[in-house]
Design a protein around this motif. Structure first.
Motif, mmCIF file in Angstrom:
data_model
loop_
_atom_site.group_PDB
_atom_site.id
_atom_site.type_symbol
_atom_site.label_atom_id
_atom_site.label_comp_id
_atom_site.label_asym_id
_atom_site.label_seq_id
_atom_site.Cartn_x
_atom_site.Cartn_y
_atom_site.Cartn_z
ATOM 1 N N ALA A 244 -20.701 -24.691 7.515
ATOM 2 C CA ALA A 244 -20.105 -24.318 6.234
ATOM 3 C C ALA A 244 -19.310 -25.453 5.591
ATOM 4 O O ALA A 244 -19.126 -25.459 4.374
ATOM 5 N N VAL A 245 -18.839 -26.419 6.375
ATOM 6 C CA VAL A 245 -18.027 -27.501 5.808
ATOM 7 C C VAL A 245 -18.690 -28.865 5.874
ATOM 8 O O VAL A 245 -18.232 -29.811 5.244
ATOM 9 N N ILE A 246 -19.786 -29.004 6.633
ATOM 10 C CA ILE A 246 -20.458 -30.300 6.754
ATOM 11 C C ILE A 246 -21.298 -30.552 5.506
ATOM 12 O O ILE A 246 -22.119 -29.729 5.116
ATOM 13 N N ARG A 247 -21.066 -31.683 4.873
ATOM 14 C CA ARG A 247 -21.818 -32.072 3.676
ATOM 15 C C ARG A 247 -22.752 -33.247 3.945
ATOM 16 O O ARG A 247 -23.522 -33.645 3.092
ATOM 17 N N GLY A 248 -22.667 -33.827 5.121
ATOM 18 C CA GLY A 248 -23.525 -34.945 5.480
ATOM 19 C C GLY A 248 -23.065 -35.529 6.795
ATOM 20 O O GLY A 248 -22.055 -35.126 7.351
ATOM 21 N N GLY A 249 -23.829 -36.485 7.275
ATOM 22 C CA GLY A 249 -23.460 -37.156 8.503
ATOM 23 C C GLY A 249 -24.678 -37.689 9.216
ATOM 24 O O GLY A 249 -25.818 -37.368 8.847
ATOM 25 N N ALA A 250 -24.443 -38.499 10.227
ATOM 26 C CA ALA A 250 -25.540 -39.065 11.008
ATOM 27 C C ALA A 250 -24.989 -39.712 12.257
ATOM 28 O O ALA A 250 -23.852 -40.190 12.283
ATOM 29 N N ALA A 251 -25.820 -39.718 13.293
ATOM 30 C CA ALA A 251 -25.543 -40.533 14.467
ATOM 31 C C ALA A 251 -26.051 -41.935 14.143
ATOM 32 O O ALA A 251 -26.999 -42.098 13.361
ATOM 33 N N LEU A 252 -25.431 -42.940 14.721
ATOM 34 C CA LEU A 252 -25.816 -44.317 14.470
ATOM 35 C C LEU A 252 -26.501 -44.916 15.695
ATOM 36 O O LEU A 252 -26.159 -44.577 16.831
ATOM 37 N N TYR A 253 -27.456 -45.804 15.464
ATOM 38 C CA TYR A 253 -28.064 -46.539 16.567
ATOM 39 C C TYR A 253 -27.013 -47.453 17.182
ATOM 40 O O TYR A 253 -25.983 -47.738 16.564
ATOM 41 N N PRO A 254 -27.236 -47.955 18.421
ATOM 42 C CA PRO A 254 -26.244 -48.799 19.091
ATOM 43 C C PRO A 254 -25.843 -50.024 18.257
ATOM 44 O O PRO A 254 -26.601 -50.482 17.398
ATOM 45 N N THR A 255 -24.664 -50.534 18.545
ATOM 46 C CA THR A 255 -24.126 -51.657 17.766
ATOM 47 C C THR A 255 -25.007 -52.897 17.832
ATOM 48 O O THR A 255 -24.959 -53.725 16.927
ATOM 49 N N GLN A 256 -25.813 -53.038 18.870
ATOM 50 C CA GLN A 256 -26.694 -54.198 18.955
ATOM 51 C C GLN A 256 -27.721 -54.224 17.820
ATOM 52 O O GLN A 256 -28.317 -55.257 17.539
ATOM 53 N N THR A 257 -27.905 -53.089 17.135
ATOM 54 C CA THR A 257 -28.830 -53.042 16.000
ATOM 55 C C THR A 257 -28.129 -53.360 14.679
ATOM 56 O O THR A 257 -28.778 -53.409 13.638
ATOM 57 N N ALA A 258 -26.814 -53.569 14.732
ATOM 58 C CA ALA A 258 -26.030 -53.795 13.508
ATOM 59 C C ALA A 258 -26.285 -55.180 12.924
ATOM 60 O O ALA A 258 -26.588 -56.135 13.635
ATOM 61 N N THR A 259 -26.128 -55.271 11.624
ATOM 62 C CA THR A 259 -26.143 -56.533 10.902
ATOM 63 C C THR A 259 -24.873 -56.588 10.077
ATOM 64 O O THR A 259 -24.562 -55.643 9.356
ATOM 65 N N THR A 260 -24.126 -57.667 10.209
ATOM 66 C CA THR A 260 -22.918 -57.831 9.400
ATOM 67 C C THR A 260 -23.269 -58.657 8.163
ATOM 68 O O THR A 260 -24.099 -59.568 8.220
ATOM 69 N N VAL A 261 -22.647 -58.325 7.050
ATOM 70 C CA VAL A 261 -22.914 -58.999 5.776
ATOM 71 C C VAL A 261 -21.592 -59.467 5.187
ATOM 72 O O VAL A 261 -20.647 -58.691 5.079
ATOM 73 N N ARG A 262 -21.553 -60.722 4.811
ATOM 74 C CA ARG A 262 -20.401 -61.291 4.100
ATOM 75 C C ARG A 262 -20.918 -62.055 2.887
ATOM 76 O O ARG A 262 -22.033 -62.562 2.897
ATOM 77 N N VAL A 263 -20.079 -62.153 1.885
ATOM 78 C CA VAL A 263 -20.399 -62.976 0.726
ATOM 79 C C VAL A 263 -19.296 -64.019 0.614
ATOM 80 O O VAL A 263 -18.137 -63.678 0.374
ATOM 81 N N THR A 264 -19.659 -65.264 0.832
ATOM 82 C CA THR A 264 -18.667 -66.333 0.738
ATOM 83 C C THR A 264 -18.462 -66.695 -0.721
ATOM 84 O O THR A 264 -19.404 -66.726 -1.511
ATOM 85 N N GLY A 265 -17.228 -66.934 -1.086
ATOM 86 C CA GLY A 265 -16.935 -67.309 -2.461
ATOM 87 C C GLY A 265 -16.828 -66.133 -3.415
ATOM 88 O O GLY A 265 -16.768 -66.314 -4.628
ATOM 89 N N GLY A 266 -16.837 -64.915 -2.908
ATOM 90 C CA GLY A 266 -16.698 -63.752 -3.780
ATOM 91 C C GLY A 266 -18.005 -63.343 -4.433
ATOM 92 O O GLY A 266 -19.083 -63.815 -4.069
ATOM 93 N N LYS A 267 -17.915 -62.483 -5.428
ATOM 94 C CA LYS A 267 -19.088 -61.933 -6.112
ATOM 95 C C LYS A 267 -20.003 -63.059 -6.570
ATOM 96 O O LYS A 267 -19.568 -64.027 -7.190
#
Length: 116
Positions: free
Chosen positions: A36-59
């Motif tokens: 009745a209160v859940i509007r979304g959600g998900a389990a995540l794959y292990p952290t080894q599947t993660a990709t980090t994203v950065r933008v150097t110098g701003g937008k």
């Protein structure tokens, strides 16, 4: 009605692995109980599947990506639920029923309302 995100932090596992079936059944039970209160959600794959994203110098700057998690931790972000509750107290009551709260931690945060 306010919305809250419940971030689950547990040991870093592959929730699709057969040995996780019993614990996944507990999450499915929570999903049915809190439907009745859940509007979304998900389990995540292990952290080894993660990709980090950065933008150097701003937008508009250079995009720099990395493999894996940002930091090594005992508990990893392993999933989330979006809950629509009348109050933080109600969101906390539901968060306490998420299996991650029993062996890890659940972080509850209010979401910023958006216009869509």
């Amino acid at each position: 009605m306010p919305s809250y995100v419940a971030l689950t932090y547990t040991r870093d596992v592959d929730w699709t692995a057969p040995e996780q079936a019993a614990e996944m059944a507990e999450y499915q039970e929570f999903g049915r109980d809190a439907e009745a209160v859940i509007r979304g959600g998900a389990a995540l794959y292990p952290t080894q599947t993660a990709t980090t994203v950065r933008v150097t110098g701003g937008k508009g700057g250079d995009i720099v990506i990395g493999d894996g998690p940002y930091a090594e931790t005992k508990e990893a972000l392993t999933g989330f639920y979006l809950l629509e509750c009348d109050s933080l107290d109600e969101a906390i009551r539901h968060a306490a029923a998420i299996p991650a709260a029993w062996n890890g931690v659940v972080e509850v945060r209010p979401t910023v309302p958006t216009l869509m």
